[in-house]
Design a protein around this motif. Sequence first.
Motif, mmCIF file in Angstrom:
data_model
loop_
_atom_site.group_PDB
_atom_site.id
_atom_site.type_symbol
_atom_site.label_atom_id
_atom_site.label_comp_id
_atom_site.label_asym_id
_atom_site.label_seq_id
_atom_site.Cartn_x
_atom_site.Cartn_y
_atom_site.Cartn_z
ATOM 1 N N GLY A 1 -0.416 4.980 -9.215
ATOM 2 C CA GLY A 1 -0.597 3.749 -8.450
ATOM 3 C C GLY A 1 -0.761 3.917 -6.965
ATOM 4 O O GLY A 1 -0.760 2.932 -6.220
ATOM 5 N N THR A 2 -0.916 5.162 -6.479
ATOM 6 C CA THR A 2 -1.115 5.329 -5.046
ATOM 7 C C THR A 2 -2.475 4.772 -4.638
ATOM 8 O O THR A 2 -3.410 4.715 -5.438
ATOM 9 N N ASP A 3 -2.589 4.346 -3.378
ATOM 10 C CA ASP A 3 -3.832 3.775 -2.876
ATOM 11 C C ASP A 3 -4.707 4.806 -2.182
ATOM 12 O O ASP A 3 -5.923 4.678 -2.132
ATOM 13 N N ASP A 4 -4.061 5.820 -1.604
ATOM 14 C CA ASP A 4 -4.815 6.816 -0.852
ATOM 15 C C ASP A 4 -4.051 8.138 -0.893
ATOM 16 O O ASP A 4 -2.876 8.177 -1.302
ATOM 17 N N TYR A 5 -4.694 9.188 -0.424
ATOM 18 C CA TYR A 5 -4.173 10.543 -0.604
ATOM 19 C C TYR A 5 -4.453 11.354 0.657
ATOM 20 O O TYR A 5 -5.545 11.287 1.201
ATOM 21 N N PRO B 1 0.826 -1.205 0.000
ATOM 22 C CA PRO B 1 0.000 0.000 0.000
ATOM 23 C C PRO B 1 0.865 1.262 0.000
ATOM 24 O O PRO B 1 1.920 1.301 0.636
ATOM 25 N N ILE B 2 0.406 2.276 -0.730
ATOM 26 C CA ILE B 2 1.118 3.554 -0.811
ATOM 27 C C ILE B 2 0.150 4.673 -0.471
ATOM 28 O O ILE B 2 -0.934 4.769 -1.051
ATOM 29 N N LEU B 3 0.546 5.512 0.477
ATOM 30 C CA LEU B 3 -0.224 6.690 0.870
ATOM 31 C C LEU B 3 0.546 7.929 0.430
ATOM 32 O O LEU B 3 1.683 8.139 0.857
ATOM 33 N N MET B 4 -0.047 8.723 -0.449
ATOM 34 C CA MET B 4 0.635 9.911 -0.968
ATOM 35 C C MET B 4 0.244 11.134 -0.150
ATOM 36 O O MET B 4 -0.934 11.346 0.148
ATOM 37 N N VAL B 5 1.243 11.934 0.221
ATOM 38 C CA VAL B 5 1.022 13.132 1.023
ATOM 39 C C VAL B 5 1.586 14.335 0.281
ATOM 40 O O VAL B 5 2.713 14.295 -0.207
ATOM 41 N N THR B 6 0.791 15.400 0.202
ATOM 42 C CA THR B 6 1.253 16.575 -0.518
ATOM 43 C C THR B 6 0.584 17.831 -0.006
ATOM 44 O O THR B 6 -0.482 17.767 0.609
ATOM 45 N N ALA B 7 1.198 18.976 -0.269
ATOM 46 C CA ALA B 7 0.608 20.261 0.099
ATOM 47 C C ALA B 7 -0.442 20.680 -0.910
ATOM 48 O O ALA B 7 -1.226 21.590 -0.676
ATOM 49 N N LYS B 8 -0.469 20.028 -2.063
ATOM 50 C CA LYS B 8 -1.415 20.387 -3.110
ATOM 51 C C LYS B 8 -2.703 19.587 -2.968
ATOM 52 O O LYS B 8 -2.656 18.387 -2.758
#
Length: 222
Positions: free
Chosen positions: A94-98, A74-81
């Motif tokens: 391919g990220t799973d969540d944001y 699983p990949i959780l993407m984190v960003t300021a946008k």
Amino acid sequence: MNTILVVDDDAHIRKLMKVYLENSHYKVIEAEDGEEALDLLAHTQVDLAIVDVMMPRVDGVELTEDIRSFLTIPILMVTAKGESKDKVKGFNAGTDDYLVKPFDPVELILRVKALLKRYNVASDKVVKVGSITIDIERLVVQSHKQSLTLKKKECELLFTLASSPGKIFTRAQLIEKIWGYDYEGDERTVDVHIKRLREQLIVFPEVTISTVRGLGYRLEEM
């Protein structure tokens, strides 16, 4: 104990995540950019990756694509946008969540737990239905007569249905399990993937994916 890889070029963000994750009984390893993360993944077993988008050298989108090329975690993407176009890029990679900065650390932990729970459904990475074997890690469906390679989402969808033969899954349930509850597309995505699966599974007459009108889909042994 699950191992979480935190990838962010901001040392303060990494420290904040590490504190909350370790307090929730996770082991944490850190990388300050995508290149360092790939080096760690080459020789360290990781159960989930938390990836920042904006990083030097190898950014989060490119890193996610690289991870997806050789690992099923699983990949959780984190960003300021928070714009939709950035979410689309992340999900296409391919990220799973944001998760958007600034984030609530409690929400971070809840999302990590949800992703690990979702992936742990496939704990053995293989499920059998009658004479059919579905290997979610190799993306292969096979019987003693036939072998078929699927795309990742198609295999995840089939694996989910095959894990509970006869059980009806709604489109919303399948979206949440496979695309994540932050997915912004519509439920017709499920219908498209089901159509493709049916076309390919014609070589396996032992199983079929049935439509339950008004409810969703279920896999049945013939």
